[in-house]
Design a protein around this motif. Structure first.
Motif, PDB file in Angstrom:
ATOM      1  N   VAL A 262     106.503  81.881  21.732  1.00 16.20           N
ATOM      2  CA  VAL A 262     107.791  81.470  22.305  1.00 16.20           C
ATOM      3  C   VAL A 262     108.079  80.008  21.997  1.00 16.20           C
ATOM      4  CG1 VAL A 262     109.056  81.139  24.466  1.00 16.20           C
ATOM      5  CG2 VAL A 262     107.715  83.217  24.114  1.00 16.20           C
ATOM      6  N   SER A 263     107.075  79.152  22.161  1.00 20.50           N
ATOM      7  CA  SER A 263     107.286  77.719  21.924  1.00 20.50           C
ATOM      8  C   SER A 263     107.570  77.428  20.456  1.00 20.50           C
ATOM      9  CB  SER A 263     106.072  76.914  22.389  1.00 20.50           C
ATOM     10  OG  SER A 263     104.907  77.272  21.665  1.00 20.50           O
ATOM     11  N   ALA A 264     107.098  78.302  19.565  1.00 22.18           N
ATOM     12  CA  ALA A 264     107.339  78.093  18.132  1.00 22.18           C
ATOM     13  C   ALA A 264     108.823  78.152  17.785  1.00 22.18           C
ATOM     14  CB  ALA A 264     106.573  79.130  17.313  1.00 22.18           C
ATOM     15  N   THR A 265     109.635  78.738  18.665  1.00 21.60           N
ATOM     16  CA  THR A 265     111.069  78.845  18.383  1.00 21.60           C
ATOM     17  C   THR A 265     111.819  77.542  18.635  1.00 21.60           C
ATOM     18  OG1 THR A 265     111.564  79.612  20.635  1.00 21.60           O
ATOM     19  CG2 THR A 265     111.026  81.290  18.990  1.00 21.60           C
ATOM     20  N   PHE A 266     111.199  76.590  19.341  1.00 17.65           N
ATOM     21  CA  PHE A 266     111.951  75.377  19.668  1.00 17.65           C
ATOM     22  C   PHE A 266     111.193  74.068  19.481  1.00 17.65           C
ATOM     23  CE2 PHE A 266     110.044  76.815  23.677  1.00 17.65           C
ATOM     24  CZ  PHE A 266     109.462  75.662  24.163  1.00 17.65           C
ATOM     25  N   VAL A 267     109.846  74.066  19.533  1.00 13.60           N
ATOM     26  CA  VAL A 267     109.141  72.780  19.465  1.00 13.60           C
ATOM     27  C   VAL A 267     109.317  72.107  18.106  1.00 13.60           C
ATOM     28  CG1 VAL A 267     107.435  73.374  21.220  1.00 13.60           C
ATOM     29  CG2 VAL A 267     106.951  73.865  18.823  1.00 13.60           C
ATOM     30  N   GLY A 268     109.384  72.915  17.038  1.00 11.50           N
ATOM     31  CA  GLY A 268     109.581  72.329  15.715  1.00 11.50           C
ATOM     32  C   GLY A 268     110.916  71.629  15.589  1.00 11.50           C
ATOM     33  N   SER A 269     111.963  72.262  16.126  1.00 12.15           N
ATOM     34  CA  SER A 269     113.287  71.652  16.093  1.00 12.15           C
ATOM     35  C   SER A 269     113.310  70.343  16.861  1.00 12.15           C
ATOM     36  CB  SER A 269     114.325  72.619  16.681  1.00 12.15           C
ATOM     37  OG  SER A 269     114.373  73.813  15.943  1.00 12.15           O
ATOM     38  N   LEU A 270     112.656  70.346  18.031  1.00  9.58           N
ATOM     39  CA  LEU A 270     112.609  69.119  18.836  1.00  9.58           C
ATOM     40  C   LEU A 270     111.849  68.016  18.107  1.00  9.58           C
ATOM     41  CD1 LEU A 270     111.920  70.616  22.402  1.00  9.58           C
ATOM     42  CD2 LEU A 270     114.082  69.743  21.494  1.00  9.58           C
ATOM     43  N   ALA A 271     110.757  68.399  17.442  1.00 12.16           N
ATOM     44  CA  ALA A 271     109.976  67.401  16.703  1.00 12.16           C
ATOM     45  C   ALA A 271     110.784  66.820  15.548  1.00 12.16           C
ATOM     46  CB  ALA A 271     108.687  68.037  16.180  1.00 12.16           C
ATOM     47  N   ASP A 272     111.510  67.677  14.830  1.00 13.60           N
ATOM     48  CA  ASP A 272     112.350  67.193  13.732  1.00 13.60           C
ATOM     49  C   ASP A 272     113.432  66.246  14.239  1.00 13.60           C
ATOM     50  OD1 ASP A 272     111.007  68.566  11.738  1.00 13.60           O
ATOM     51  OD2 ASP A 272     112.263  70.359  11.923  1.00 13.60           O
ATOM     52  N   ARG A 273     113.966  66.551  15.405  1.00 11.28           N
ATOM     53  CA  ARG A 273     115.112  65.793  15.916  1.00 11.28           C
ATOM     54  C   ARG A 273     114.687  64.481  16.578  1.00 11.28           C
ATOM     55  NH1 ARG A 273     119.019  69.399  19.248  1.00 11.28           N
ATOM     56  NH2 ARG A 273     119.147  70.292  17.154  1.00 11.28           N
ATOM     57  N   TYR A 274     113.609  64.540  17.382  1.00 14.06           N
ATOM     58  CA  TYR A 274     113.235  63.356  18.172  1.00 14.06           C
ATOM     59  C   TYR A 274     112.004  62.618  17.638  1.00 14.06           C
ATOM     60  CZ  TYR A 274     116.541  65.370  21.455  1.00 14.06           C
ATOM     61  OH  TYR A 274     117.685  65.885  22.026  1.00 14.06           O
ATOM     62  N   GLY A 275     111.393  63.143  16.595  1.00 19.14           N
ATOM     63  CA  GLY A 275     110.302  62.404  15.962  1.00 19.14           C
ATOM     64  C   GLY A 275     108.985  63.154  15.988  1.00 19.14           C
ATOM     65  N   ARG A 276     108.322  63.217  14.804  1.00 20.71           N
ATOM     66  CA  ARG A 276     107.035  63.917  14.714  1.00 20.71           C
ATOM     67  C   ARG A 276     105.908  63.115  15.364  1.00 20.71           C
ATOM     68  NH1 ARG A 276     109.186  65.047   9.423  1.00 20.71           N
ATOM     69  NH2 ARG A 276     110.407  66.963   9.556  1.00 20.71           N
ATOM     70  N   ARG A 277     105.976  61.784  15.281  1.00 16.93           N
ATOM     71  CA  ARG A 277     104.957  60.948  15.934  1.00 16.93           C
ATOM     72  C   ARG A 277     104.968  61.180  17.438  1.00 16.93           C
ATOM     73  NH1 ARG A 277     105.855  55.860  18.171  1.00 16.93           N
ATOM     74  NH2 ARG A 277     104.014  54.551  18.498  1.00 16.93           N
ATOM     75  N   MET A 278     106.159  61.214  18.023  1.00 13.12           N
ATOM     76  CA  MET A 278     106.272  61.479  19.449  1.00 13.12           C
ATOM     77  C   MET A 278     105.737  62.870  19.790  1.00 13.12           C
ATOM     78  SD  MET A 278     109.677  61.490  21.865  1.00 13.12           S
ATOM     79  CE  MET A 278     109.974  59.732  21.554  1.00 13.12           C
ATOM     80  N   ALA A 279     106.006  63.844  18.911  1.00 17.18           N
ATOM     81  CA  ALA A 279     105.525  65.199  19.142  1.00 17.18           C
ATOM     82  C   ALA A 279     104.000  65.255  19.072  1.00 17.18           C
ATOM     83  CB  ALA A 279     106.137  66.152  18.120  1.00 17.18           C
ATOM     84  N   CYS A 280     103.408  64.462  18.174  1.00 20.91           N
ATOM     85  CA  CYS A 280     101.942  64.411  18.082  1.00 20.91           C
ATOM     86  C   CYS A 280     101.338  63.861  19.373  1.00 20.91           C
ATOM     87  CB  CYS A 280     101.520  63.565  16.890  1.00 20.91           C
ATOM     88  SG  CYS A 280     101.864  64.302  15.277  1.00 20.91           S
ATOM     89  N   MET A 281     101.956  62.828  19.928  1.00 20.44           N
ATOM     90  CA  MET A 281     101.465  62.281  21.191  1.00 20.44           C
ATOM     91  C   MET A 281     101.695  63.271  22.330  1.00 20.44           C
ATOM     92  SD  MET A 281     102.251  58.184  21.057  1.00 20.44           S
ATOM     93  CE  MET A 281     104.016  58.322  20.837  1.00 20.44           C
TER      94      MET A 281
END
Length: 475
Positions: A97-116
């Motif tokens: 389920v999370s695969a449908t949206f976490v990637g989009s959020l990471a692309d939009r708000y930053g991959r570094r932030m997503a890593c943290m």
């Protein structure tokens, strides 16, 4: 016992020898580099050792937990088998389920932030293991599912985007070699994590201690990311253009190579997860079949076998790195590129699973499983290199997330249908072998001609494929 020790020793010697050969080759390549490229090669080396330590800390935190999740639920907390299965299934569903949206959020708000965010999410998941309450454990599994999706999408997305943004594709460090090194060192970390995990359990007397050790690694990784990584983004213009995720997905799925990569990811990694679930029982059965006259079966050295599997995986990844280096040096990418390596790995995986079903021999089954693990070592750098070449930076994390959706549902369905007995396990391996055979055919037919090679960096053009159809944005 001699079978397992001898195989482990041979694989370790082979891995060390091939790794040393690759090291000498890379060293010679540095000596032969042009003066103008020395600075870029140094930048590539600095970038490699900025990313690799974080990657290993993250993977180490995952390896520390892996062997103890089931036994913590079942043995230490005394949960019933159906409850344990429900918790595992919940984690895979959360990942899907999370695969449908976490990637989009990471692309939009930053991959570094997503890593943290991954580091925090996975640490919270580890903390829930201190409680035996079902609700708390369920929350932990849900957090772990989300964290798994992040782990297998945003770190690779950040690395590949930075690699091209810094023009490191013009250095002597290829993307293929980077993925090969990651997989090789991941095998080393897996072995070390097994030793550390067993040690902390022995010292503390509780199976929750590896999860606490994992938190230390995660927090260390987060500090390094915060201090040493810069931010990169995907295509943040989609929102202003009014482009929905649904239309973006439709545009992405128009590329048949993305669909084939998704299918291969589903069947190969799904088979790998099921293999992890079944291999110990399969070896027990083969051991009993090969020694029918023995009244009391000797203990199978599972720790040594796991180390042997990791050595096999390392040997596969080093072989891929060496092959890709030779390809880059001789410009024969069409013969030794990642798509062709991937096709061979899937084909050999098919044979290894089917042979283990058809011929009941402890020695042959063990060697087939080692071969399968070697193919895993080839698969991961191949898949990483292909995704890095096919998928553009604008939607990289989103596509990586979407590729894991069918994988998670595939594993959930087959785990829910799991039954006791050799016959069911053989049916699962046969079914996976059939799917892998289909993946072999599709990879050979559709990936070999359209994903190998890039334009010459000297031309000064942006990287794209021979057919010019790299996926960059949902246009």
């Amino acid at each position: 016992m001699d079978l397992y020790r001898t195989t482990f020793a041979v694989l370790v010697v082979g891995s060390v020898g091939l790794a040393y050969s690759q090291y000498r080759r890379d060293k010679e390549a540095l000596k032969d580099a042009k003066a103008g490229s020395v600075e870029l090669n140094n930048a590539a080396t600095a970038f490699k050792w900025k990313f690799i330590p974080v990657y290993l800390l993250v993977m180490g935190s995952d390896w520390l937990q892996g062997p103890y999740v089931y036994t913590l639920y079942k043995d230490e907390y005394g949960l019933a088998e159906p409850t344990v299965a429900m918790l595992f299934a919940a984690g895979f569903v959360a990942a899907a389920v999370s695969a449908t949206f976490v990637g989009s959020l990471a692309d939009r708000y930053g991959r570094r932030m997503a890593c943290m965010a991954f580091c925090v999410t996975y640490a919270l998941s580890c903390l829930t293991k201190l409680s035996s309450e079902i609700v708390t454990l369920l929350i932990g599994r849900l957090l772990g599912g989300v964290a798994t999706t992040l782990m297998y999408s945003v770190f690779e997305s950040w690395m590949v985007t930075e690699y091209f943004a810094r023009s490191l594709d013009r250095s002597n460090m290829t993307l293929d070699s980077m993925f090969g090194l990651m997989t090789t060192l991941n095998g080393v970390v897996a072995i070390l994590s097994g030793v550390v995990g067993e040690s902390v359990v022995a010292m503390t007397g509780t199976k929750t201690s590896p999860f606490m050790a994992a938190i230390v690694l995660l927090m260390t990784a987060m500090v390094i990311i915060k201090r040493g990584w810069n931010e990169n983004y995907g295509d943040r213009t989609e929102e202003s253009k009014g482009t929905s995720d649904e239309s973006s997905l439709r545009a992405i799925l128009k590329d048949k190579r993305i669909l084939i990569l998704g299918f291969v990811c589903c069947v190969f990694e799904g088979s790998m997860y099921l293999f992890v679930f079944f291999w110990s029982a399969a070896l027990k059965s083969a051991h009993a079949y090969s020694n029918p006259s023995t009244k009391e079966q000797s203990a199978i050295p599972f720790g040594l076998i796991f180390a042997t599997f990791m050595a096999s995986m390392m040997l596969g990844s080093i072989a891929f790195s060496r092959g890709s280096s030779e390809a880059a040096a001789s410009k024969s990418i069409a013969m030794l590129g990642p798509a062709h390596f991937l096709t061979v790995a899937i084909a050999v995986s098919t044979a290894s699973l089917l042979i283990s079903v058809l011929i009941k021999s402890e020695t042959l089954t063990f060697w087939c499983f080692c071969l399968f693990e070697g193919c895993i070592g080839i698969y991961y750098p191949c898949m990483g290199a292909l995704r890095g070449r096919i998928v553009g930076d604008g939607v990289r994390a989103k596509v990586y997330g979407f590729l894991r959706i069918p994988l998670n549902f595939f594993v959930v369905v087959l785990l829910c249908l799991t039954k006791e007995g050799d016959a069911h396990r053989d049916r699962v391996f046969t079914f996976c072998g059939g799917l892998l055979l289909a993946g072999t055919v599709l990879s050979a037919c559709y990936l070999g001609d359209t994903t190998e090679g890039t334009k010459d960096p000297e031309d000064g053009e942006s990287e794209e494929f021979m057919d010019g159809s790299r996926i960059d944005s949902p246009a």
